[in-house]
Structure formats: C-alpha cells, structure tokens
Design a protein around this motif. Structure first.
Motif, PDB file in Angstrom:
ATOM      1  N   ARG A 185       1.944  -9.910 -18.716  1.00 41.07           N
ATOM      2  CA  ARG A 185       1.202 -10.346 -17.544  1.00 41.07           C
ATOM      3  C   ARG A 185       1.214  -9.233 -16.497  1.00 41.07           C
ATOM      4  NH1 ARG A 185       5.544 -13.337 -13.899  1.00 41.07           N
ATOM      5  NH2 ARG A 185       3.813 -13.321 -12.430  1.00 41.07           N
ATOM      6  N   THR A 186       0.309  -9.346 -15.521  1.00 40.65           N
ATOM      7  CA  THR A 186       0.208  -8.332 -14.478  1.00 40.65           C
ATOM      8  C   THR A 186       1.071  -8.724 -13.282  1.00 40.65           C
ATOM      9  OG1 THR A 186      -2.042  -7.776 -15.141  1.00 40.65           O
ATOM     10  CG2 THR A 186      -1.373  -7.136 -12.934  1.00 40.65           C
ATOM     11  N   PHE A 187       1.940  -7.818 -12.866  1.00 38.47           N
ATOM     12  CA  PHE A 187       2.802  -8.049 -11.711  1.00 38.47           C
ATOM     13  C   PHE A 187       2.193  -7.410 -10.463  1.00 38.47           C
ATOM     14  CE2 PHE A 187       5.532  -8.443 -15.387  1.00 38.47           C
ATOM     15  CZ  PHE A 187       6.331  -9.533 -15.085  1.00 38.47           C
ATOM     16  N   TRP A 188       2.517  -7.942  -9.298  1.00 41.06           N
ATOM     17  CA  TRP A 188       1.916  -7.475  -8.051  1.00 41.06           C
ATOM     18  C   TRP A 188       2.254  -6.013  -7.779  1.00 41.06           C
ATOM     19  CZ3 TRP A 188       5.010  -5.514  -4.240  1.00 41.06           C
ATOM     20  CH2 TRP A 188       6.374  -5.837  -4.284  1.00 41.06           C
ATOM     21  N   PHE A 189       3.430  -5.559  -8.240  1.00 41.12           N
ATOM     22  CA  PHE A 189       3.863  -4.201  -7.918  1.00 41.12           C
ATOM     23  C   PHE A 189       3.355  -3.169  -8.937  1.00 41.12           C
ATOM     24  CE2 PHE A 189       7.254  -6.561 -10.086  1.00 41.12           C
ATOM     25  CZ  PHE A 189       7.398  -5.824 -11.246  1.00 41.12           C
ATOM     26  N   ASP A 190       2.605  -3.607  -9.930  1.00 40.32           N
ATOM     27  CA  ASP A 190       2.053  -2.677 -10.919  1.00 40.32           C
ATOM     28  C   ASP A 190       0.980  -1.804 -10.264  1.00 40.32           C
ATOM     29  OD1 ASP A 190       1.582  -1.430 -13.313  1.00 40.32           O
ATOM     30  OD2 ASP A 190       0.925  -3.233 -14.375  1.00 40.32           O
ATOM     31  N   ILE A 191       0.683  -0.659 -10.868  1.00 40.75           N
ATOM     32  CA  ILE A 191      -0.376   0.201 -10.351  1.00 40.75           C
ATOM     33  C   ILE A 191      -1.470   0.369 -11.405  1.00 40.75           C
ATOM     34  CG2 ILE A 191       1.237   1.450  -8.868  1.00 40.75           C
ATOM     35  CD1 ILE A 191       1.005   3.840 -10.762  1.00 40.75           C
ATOM     36  N   TYR A 192      -2.680   0.670 -10.941  1.00 41.99           N
ATOM     37  CA  TYR A 192      -3.839   0.870 -11.820  1.00 41.99           C
ATOM     38  C   TYR A 192      -3.981  -0.284 -12.817  1.00 41.99           C
ATOM     39  CZ  TYR A 192      -3.809   5.631  -9.969  1.00 41.99           C
ATOM     40  OH  TYR A 192      -3.840   6.726  -9.133  1.00 41.99           O
ATOM     41  N   LYS A 193      -4.320  -1.441 -12.309  1.00 39.64           N
ATOM     42  CA  LYS A 193      -4.427  -2.640 -13.152  1.00 39.64           C
ATOM     43  C   LYS A 193      -5.772  -2.639 -13.895  1.00 39.64           C
ATOM     44  CE  LYS A 193      -1.597  -5.170  -9.777  1.00 39.64           C
ATOM     45  NZ  LYS A 193      -1.569  -4.140  -8.719  1.00 39.64           N
ATOM     46  N   ASN A 194      -5.961  -1.667 -14.759  1.00 34.73           N
ATOM     47  CA  ASN A 194      -7.227  -1.518 -15.485  1.00 34.73           C
ATOM     48  C   ASN A 194      -7.536  -2.715 -16.375  1.00 34.73           C
ATOM     49  OD1 ASN A 194      -7.506   1.016 -14.340  1.00 34.73           O
ATOM     50  ND2 ASN A 194      -6.662   2.107 -16.106  1.00 34.73           N
ATOM     51  N   ILE A 195      -6.506  -3.348 -16.896  1.00 37.74           N
ATOM     52  CA  ILE A 195      -6.706  -4.483 -17.793  1.00 37.74           C
ATOM     53  C   ILE A 195      -7.445  -5.621 -17.088  1.00 37.74           C
ATOM     54  CG2 ILE A 195      -4.435  -5.487 -17.260  1.00 37.74           C
ATOM     55  CD1 ILE A 195      -4.301  -6.420 -20.176  1.00 37.74           C
ATOM     56  N   ASP A 196      -7.245  -5.733 -15.776  1.00 32.47           N
ATOM     57  CA  ASP A 196      -7.913  -6.785 -15.010  1.00 32.47           C
ATOM     58  C   ASP A 196      -9.297  -6.360 -14.519  1.00 32.47           C
ATOM     59  OD1 ASP A 196      -5.625  -8.368 -15.292  1.00 32.47           O
ATOM     60  OD2 ASP A 196      -4.722  -7.516 -13.480  1.00 32.47           O
ATOM     61  N   LYS A 197      -9.542  -5.065 -14.473  1.00 32.79           N
ATOM     62  CA  LYS A 197     -10.809  -4.564 -13.912  1.00 32.79           C
ATOM     63  C   LYS A 197     -11.888  -4.335 -14.968  1.00 32.79           C
ATOM     64  CE  LYS A 197      -8.367  -2.311 -10.112  1.00 32.79           C
ATOM     65  NZ  LYS A 197      -7.935  -1.039  -9.507  1.00 32.79           N
TER      66      LYS A 197
END
Length: 379
Positions: A185-197
């Motif tokens: 899952r994607t966490f708020w502190f992650d960077i470059y959330k390409n999987i969501d974009k």
C-alpha cells in the motif's frame, strides 16, 4: 519511523555527481551561454538558466532539430547531470527527429538549491513553461520522457496536461519506498507515488525496462504498464540492467517506432471541457455540426412523451459502444502505423547511431546509484 523511511527514500532518489561534470560560461563572441568540458560545442544547442516557483535557478539545454514536429522533455536519472547527458541528448534529437529539452534538478550540476521531491516537480514545470513561452511549443506536441527517478516529475506533470501527446517511462519506479521494500500500500511519507498517478494519464504510454535491472526491479515497469489507460507495446529488454538499455539496438528502434506512431495520431481539441477530434476537412466539420444539431432536436422531442423514456438509455449504450470502438480503432491504428517503415538506408543509419550512442553510454554511468559507486569511491 515515517520520517526515517522518507529520509532513506530521499537518499536513494537524489545522487548528484559530485563534483558536477560541467560549469557554465558566456561565449564572448556570440553572447550565448555554454557548458564547459563539452568537446564539440553545437550551434543548435541553447543553454539556459530557468527560475522555478520554489526560488531555485536550474540549468537546461534545448536541442533544436529543424525537421522536428515533436518535442521531448527529458527528466534524467538520479546519478547524472547535463554535462554527462549532453551528447546523448544531441544524438537522440538527431536520430529520433525531435527537438529535445533536458534540465538539471535543483542541486544537480550548476542548478542552485538542494534536490527534493517537490523541487523536482517545480523544476520540470519550469522547463515545460520555457518550452511554451520561449520556444512556442504546444502542449499537444510534447512527449514527456522520464528515466528512473525522472519518472516521478514526468508523471506529476503528465497528470496535469490533458492535451499531452505521449509519455515514455525508462526503468521507472512504482514509488521511492517500493524500490527498497515490497510494500502493498502507499504510505503518506513515500515519495514519487507513480503507482497512483499512472492510471490518471490519458495519452499513450511507452514503458521500457530491463529484465535484469538490479536497482529498480523489472516488476516496477511491468506493473506501471499494466495500470496504463492507453498502453503502447512495451519494450522489455532481456538481460538489460538499470544502466545499459541504450546499448541495445532495439532501444532506439522502438523509440522511433513509438514517436512515428504518436505523430500520426489526430490532434485533440478541447472545447467547453470536452475532447473532440480535430476535423481534417470542412465537410466533415459541417457534418459533425449537423449531427449535433439533430441530436439536440431529438433530445427535446424525448422530453415530450413518456413513451420515449427508454430511448435515452439505448442512446447512451450506443454512444458508449461507439466511444469504445473509436478507442479500439485508434489503438489498432497506432500499432499499424508503427509497423509501416524500414528501408536499407534507414537500417544503416540506425546501425551507426546505435554504435555512437552505445559508445557514449559506456563512457558515462547513465542513471543509477550503482553506476557511480565506483566513481565515488575513487573520488
């Protein structure tokens, strides 16, 4: 924990060459800005300094190709700067038949500031604005190219440009954290959330990845491609790693095929917030207007009698079917257009360009942390 992990991700993401591979000076005879330590200065290359909305001044280079109809905005990987990319950019411009703009992130090369996720978003935006305002390039004639970490600013800009022509992702990452940990899952502190974009990108997307990538696992490119709305035939380079994809003859060949295909796509017009294909001649435009007028009258008629209630749902299904057919035809035409080329002369030129590009790539570790580990140790 979140702060520490975010810091670790940032250390992975930003690895500027130290010292920078070039410096900037002004050529007294021409008044043009130049890069030092570049063996062959070219008149078709502009070197610029651009201000970003976060207060940094970044260096960019624009390679002009007089026969180009498309412009590539290239976001490079995390262990390179413009001095290392200079000749690669000029070769790509020549052999792909495109104008090409590359830029250094804040804190890279001779760009001021320090690299961060938000700064790279401001950096790519400044480069894009320069293409529009200085060179008069239209949004629909731009192809965004993101390599490795450069896939982050590329997709951030892509989701904000509805008329963008295409996107190329070269060894892309799902997110910064996912490079290090196989999180689900994607966490708020992650960077470059390409999987969501990536699902939000509406133009054709080409993904290129090596199957033996030792820095960003091949699964990243594959999953991003699967999440694309407008998939183009991907390029999975068997045995390729994170730093050597340009050495494969298929690399340049597939890029040319993709660019030729997207060049032939119909331009899109955006009127009143809706997308409509630009008419190729006045008769088809008149026919479309007539059809729109007829549809309007038909809708008015439907509101009169209750016995007509079933027709709107039928019309909607028909419109949906027509829209699906159009998208399918567009996808098939892209594939067909990409297949329709090859001559002996072109093959020979391609072979020569592969050799030259390969020599350049061998001379600089292009894109990832591992590429420059040895160089850093020696320094």
């Amino acid at each position: 924990m979140g702060s520490a992990t975010s810091s670790m991700a940032a250390k992975f993401a930003f690895f500027p060459p130290d010292p920078p591979s070039y410096s900037i000076y002004v050529d007294v005879s021409t008044g043009k800005m130049r890069m030092s330590d570049v063996v062959h200065q070219r008149e078709d290359v502009d070197v610029l300094k651009l201000s970003t909305k976060r207060g940094n001044e970044i260096v960019a280079m624009y390679v002009k190709n007089p026969s180009a109809s498309m412009t590539v905005l290239y976001s490079h990987g995390n262990a390179a700067d413009l001095g290392q990319m200079y000749h690669i950019f000029t070769e790509l411009s020549l052999h792909l038949g495109v104008n090409l703009m590359g830029y250094d992130y804040s804190g890279y090369g001779q760009s001021s500031g320090k690299a961060s996720e938000q700064d790279t978003y401001a950096d790519v935006e400044a480069a894009y604005k320069c293409l529009e305002e200085t060179y008069g390039v239209k949004e629909e004639d731009i192809i965004l190219y993101g390599q490795s970490v450069g896939s982050g600013p590329t997709l951030e800009l892509a989701i904000r440009l509805p008329r963008l022509r295409a996107v190329i992702l070269h060894s892309p990452i799902l997110s910064g954290l996912r490079v290090m940990y196989p999180v689900k899952r994607t966490f708020w502190f992650d960077i470059y959330k390409n999987i969501d974009k990536i699902p939000l990108v509406n133009c054709p997307v080409l993904v290129i990845h090596g199957t033996e990538d030792e820095v960003v696992d091949f699964s990243h490119g594959k999953q991003l491609w699967e999440l694309c709305k407008e998939k183009y035939e991907p390029l999975w380079l068997k045995g390729g790693n994170h730093c050597n994809l340009e050495l494969y003859p298929e690399y340049l060949k597939h890029l040319r095929k993709f660019i030729t295909a997207v060049e032939k796509l119909p331009r899109l017009q955006f009127e009143s917030g809706e997308i409509s294909e630009q008419s190729e001649n006045s008769s088809s435009a008149t026919e479309q207007k007539s059809r729109a007028s007829t549809d309007y009258r038909e809708k008015s008629r439907l509101s009169i009698g209750q016995r007509e209630k079933s027709r709107p749902s039928t019309d909607n299904r028909e419109k949906s079917r027509t829209s699906t057919d159009k998208r399918e035809k567009s996808r098939r035409s892209m594939d067909r257009s990409g297949k329709a080329r090859n001559s002996t002369d072109q093959s020979e030129r391609a072979r020569n360009s592969f050799d030259r590009l390969g020599d350049m790539v061998r001379s600089v570790g292009l894109c990832n942390v591992d590429c420059l580990k040895q160089t850093a140790l020696e320094a």
